[in-house]
Design a protein around this motif. Structure first.
Motif, PDB file in Angstrom:
ATOM      1  N   GLY A  95       0.795  -1.211   0.000  1.00 28.11           N
ATOM      2  CA  GLY A  95       0.000   0.000   0.000  1.00 28.11           C
ATOM      3  C   GLY A  95       0.832   1.268   0.000  1.00 28.11           C
ATOM      4  O   GLY A  95       0.294   2.370  -0.153  1.00 28.11           O
ATOM      5  N   ARG A  96       2.146   1.138   0.149  1.00 25.35           N
ATOM      6  CA  ARG A  96       3.015   2.318   0.114  1.00 25.35           C
ATOM      7  C   ARG A  96       3.254   2.746  -1.339  1.00 25.35           C
ATOM      8  O   ARG A  96       3.192   1.939  -2.256  1.00 25.35           O
ATOM      9  N   PHE A  97       3.529   4.034  -1.513  1.00 29.30           N
ATOM     10  CA  PHE A  97       3.815   4.522  -2.858  1.00 29.30           C
ATOM     11  C   PHE A  97       4.960   5.532  -2.806  1.00 29.30           C
ATOM     12  O   PHE A  97       5.215   6.183  -1.778  1.00 29.30           O
ATOM     13  N   HIS A  98       5.646   5.646  -3.952  1.00 35.48           N
ATOM     14  CA  HIS A  98       6.782   6.564  -4.114  1.00 35.48           C
ATOM     15  C   HIS A  98       6.635   7.142  -5.515  1.00 35.48           C
ATOM     16  O   HIS A  98       6.950   6.490  -6.503  1.00 35.48           O
ATOM     17  N   ALA A  99       6.106   8.355  -5.592  1.00 36.88           N
ATOM     18  CA  ALA A  99       5.774   8.951  -6.884  1.00 36.88           C
ATOM     19  C   ALA A  99       6.708  10.118  -7.173  1.00 36.88           C
ATOM     20  O   ALA A  99       6.788  11.081  -6.396  1.00 36.88           O
ATOM     21  N   ALA A 100       7.432  10.044  -8.289  1.00 36.46           N
ATOM     22  CA  ALA A 100       8.281  11.150  -8.753  1.00 36.46           C
ATOM     23  C   ALA A 100       7.578  11.832  -9.917  1.00 36.46           C
ATOM     24  O   ALA A 100       7.259  11.194 -10.927  1.00 36.46           O
ATOM     25  N   VAL A 101       7.297  13.135  -9.766  1.00 36.09           N
ATOM     26  CA  VAL A 101       6.586  13.890 -10.808  1.00 36.09           C
ATOM     27  C   VAL A 101       7.484  15.042 -11.259  1.00 36.09           C
ATOM     28  O   VAL A 101       7.991  15.820 -10.454  1.00 36.09           O
ATOM     29  N   ALA A 102       7.697  15.123 -12.555  1.00 39.40           N
ATOM     30  CA  ALA A 102       8.605  16.126 -13.115  1.00 39.40           C
ATOM     31  C   ALA A 102       7.946  17.502 -13.107  1.00 39.40           C
ATOM     32  O   ALA A 102       6.811  17.672 -13.586  1.00 39.40           O
ATOM     33  N   LEU A 103       8.657  18.494 -12.566  1.00 38.32           N
ATOM     34  CA  LEU A 103       8.212  19.895 -12.576  1.00 38.32           C
ATOM     35  C   LEU A 103       9.081  20.632 -13.590  1.00 38.32           C
ATOM     36  O   LEU A 103      10.170  21.118 -13.279  1.00 38.32           O
ATOM     37  N   ARG A 104       8.626  20.704 -14.842  1.00 34.00           N
ATOM     38  CA  ARG A 104       9.461  21.177 -15.939  1.00 34.00           C
ATOM     39  C   ARG A 104       9.638  22.696 -15.948  1.00 34.00           C
ATOM     40  O   ARG A 104      10.668  23.208 -16.390  1.00 34.00           O
ATOM     41  N   ARG A 105       8.647  23.405 -15.458  1.00 36.90           N
ATOM     42  CA  ARG A 105       8.720  24.869 -15.487  1.00 36.90           C
ATOM     43  C   ARG A 105       8.902  25.390 -14.065  1.00 36.90           C
ATOM     44  O   ARG A 105       8.387  24.809 -13.096  1.00 36.90           O
ATOM     45  N   PRO A 106       9.631  26.487 -13.918  1.00 41.67           N
ATOM     46  CA  PRO A 106       9.814  27.054 -12.583  1.00 41.67           C
ATOM     47  C   PRO A 106       8.508  27.638 -12.061  1.00 41.67           C
ATOM     48  O   PRO A 106       7.599  27.982 -12.820  1.00 41.67           O
ATOM     49  N   GLY A 107       8.403  27.723 -10.747  1.00 46.58           N
ATOM     50  CA  GLY A 107       7.218  28.301 -10.130  1.00 46.58           C
ATOM     51  C   GLY A 107       6.814  27.528  -8.886  1.00 46.58           C
ATOM     52  O   GLY A 107       7.446  26.538  -8.488  1.00 46.58           O
ATOM     53  N   LEU A 108       5.722  27.973  -8.259  1.00 43.88           N
ATOM     54  CA  LEU A 108       5.175  27.328  -7.067  1.00 43.88           C
ATOM     55  C   LEU A 108       4.078  26.347  -7.495  1.00 43.88           C
ATOM     56  O   LEU A 108       3.154  26.730  -8.224  1.00 43.88           O
ATOM     57  N   TYR A 109       4.177  25.118  -7.021  1.00 45.63           N
ATOM     58  CA  TYR A 109       3.218  24.073  -7.386  1.00 45.63           C
ATOM     59  C   TYR A 109       2.449  23.624  -6.129  1.00 45.63           C
ATOM     60  O   TYR A 109       2.993  23.581  -5.014  1.00 45.63           O
TER      61      TYR A 109
END
Length: 541
Positions: A493-507
């Motif tokens: 049930g554990r997860f490890h998600a890497a999501v690319a933030l291509r543009r600078p800024g606050l997400y």
């Protein structure tokens, strides 16, 4: 001296230990049946047998006889049909080495299921020495004495009510010795579980012709355990099966006394008298005499044939039911009627919250009222969940002075729930259970072009989750949806998600489960992460 002491200690440990691997254990095996009259010879001796099939059309009659290596062929017996209508009831063979079947009717995929039942003696002696009887109960052989670990239930027992009792017979041979009874019960248990696919042995209790009472379905002899022996009425009754075939032969006096003593203790224990009639609601089913939802009136001690389309408990034993009722009435304590006002005419069920998060209990409540709208007090209300096999009781409560009641049920998933008292039932309501979802950021600042890492877990485990991202277009400005990605979870049930933030800024990131048939929607709190521009003259790695 030390060697002698070690030998004595080892001997004592072995005497009190459960059955060892060297002792004989129960075994199951099957053989295909080609057709009517076929003789099936088996390499192994078997003690219990039955047949099942994949498909049948029209009336079906099954008769069988077994071959005893010492006495030859035994008499023919009629095989009753189990509740699922695609299997027979189990029959006693007692060490037979061959089976012959007579099949009248159109049937396909016929297979014989055999059980070689072996009760370890060392385990039986140890269990018998430690057995504890509930207060006021007649002597009952506990299930660990006849089963040990050889017929473990598939699932936790379900709890219902005990408002009446059904008397059965097992349609097995009557010429058994007292020492055979434990093996008979073990064989029936393994047949019910391994051939019929039930959770456990169907009967709550079993009684042999010598008057010995055996605990049946697991969960506690003093509890309202739902059995699988009277389709449509299991949640409001207890069942006691007589070992043997009592169609033409009456049950013995010791057995009648034992059944009466058992029911004289069991029914009053749950607030039900042993005499008179009771109205219950049929749960329906293929073998039920009455459609689902119909109110049916039974004697407090009834025969299996009164509720289901069967000859059980046999004509001879059925004629002895008045005797059992008479004996039970002479033993049973007086049961005071509940202090109630009015006749229940309606019942409501409300959820304490729109949705519940696992593993918190689902809290429900409502009110039981009469035709004038006044509360009805002192009545037992059962909370049921809807399953593929019908309504299953999971909790119970007693209505208060104003008719209100409340209960909690443990639920790992969403269910349809309803409340019921006798023939009065509430409309079904969907109790939504959402998984517990937690998530956090490994870091709150990354370089643009790199990935933000979100870790967490979801319980109960779901195969995949959504990671949603919004990006702030300008400092202090609104957030605009940037992307949504799907990520799988591990088996834990554990997860490890890497999501690319291509543009600078606050997400702004959020992990969400959209919901499915088993669970409601869930989402994590919002998490803020900044994707910073790379330093001038340097490239983000």
């Amino acid at each position: 001296m030390r060697r002698l002491l070690c030998a004595v200690v080892a001997a004592l440990c072995c005497a009190a230990a459960p059955a060892t691997a060297s002792e004989p254990r129960a075994r199951d095996f099957e053989r295909a049946v080609a057709g009517d009259g076929q003789v099936l010879r088996t390499a192994k001796r078997f003690d219990v047998f039955g047949v099942r099939w994949s498909r049948a059309s029209g009336p079906l009659r099954l008769r069988a006889r077994v071959h005893d290596p010492r006495r030859g062929w035994r008499r023919w017996v009629e095989l009753g049909r189990a509740h699922d209508a695609r299997a027979s009831d189990p029959a006693w063979a007692g060490g037979a080495d061959a089976l012959q079947l007579r099949v009248a009717g159109r049937v396909r995929g016929l297979r014989a299921h055999f059980v070689a039942a072996r009760v370890p003696r060392t385990r039986a002696r140890a269990a018998r020495a430690q057995a504890q009887q509930p207060p006021g109960a007649p002597p009952i052989v506990p299930r660990w004495e006849w089963a040990g670990d050889q017929c473990q239930p598939r699932d936790a027992p379900a709890h219902g009510e005990v408002r009446m009792a059904f008397v059965h017979h097992t349609v097995t041979a009557n010429d058994y010795a007292p020492e055979d009874s434990r093996a008979m019960v073990l064989g029936i248990c393994r047949y019910h579980r391994n051939s019929n696919g039930w959770d456990d042995i169907g009967y709550n209790f079993l009684v042999d012709k010598y008057g010995t009472i055996f605990e049946g379905r697991a969960g506690g002899v003093d509890q309202a355990i739902v059995g699988a022996q009277a389709q449509g009425y299991n949640s409001v009754s207890t069942g006691v099966a007589n070992l043997g075939d009592y169609e033409a032969v009456p049950q013995t006096e010791p057995a009648l006394q034992a059944v009466a003593a058992l029911l004289a203790w069991k029914l009053p224990l749950h607030g039900a008298p042993v005499e008179g009639e009771v109205a219950v609601v049929s749960g329906g089913g293929s073998s039920n005499r009455y459609p689902s939802g119909r109110a049916v009136t039974f004697e407090r001690i009834s025969g299996h044939r009164d509720g289901n389309a069967t000859a059980c408990p046999g004509a001879a034993l059925y004629a002895q039911l008045p005797r059992i009722r008479e004996l039970a009435a002479g033993r049973a304590p007086a049961v005071a009627p509940p202090a109630v006002g009015g006749v229940p005419a309606g019942i409501t069920l409300e959820l304490a919250a729109p949705a519940f998060t696992y593993p918190e209990p689902v809290r429900v409540g409502g009110r039981l009222v009469d035709a004038a709208g006044a509360g009805v007090a002192g009545r037992r209300v059962t909370v049921q969940i809807g399953t593929s096999k019908g309504w299953r009781p999971v909790a119970a409560a007693t209505s208060g002075a104003d008719g209100t009641w409340s209960a909690e049920l443990r639920a790992t998933r969403s269910w349809d729930v309803r409340a019921i008292h006798n023939e009065v039932a509430s409309p079904r309501t969907r109790a939504v259970v959402a998984p517990a979802l937690s998530a956090r950021l490994a870091a709150t600042r990354v370089r643009a072009g790199r990935s933000a890492v979100v870790v967490g877990d979801v319980r109960p485990r779901k195969a995949a989750l959504l990671v949603e991202a919004w990006r702030q277009t300008r400092p202090g400005g609104p957030f605009v949806r940037a992307f949504t990605v799907r990520r799988r979870t591990a088996a834990t049930g554990r997860f490890h998600a890497a999501v690319a933030l291509r543009r600078p800024g606050l997400y702004r990131l959020r992990v969400r489960f959209p919901g499915d048939r088993r669970h409601g929607a869930a989402q994590s709190p919002d998490m803020l992460v900044r994707a910073a521009r790379a330093t001038a003259g340097r490239r983000p790695r």
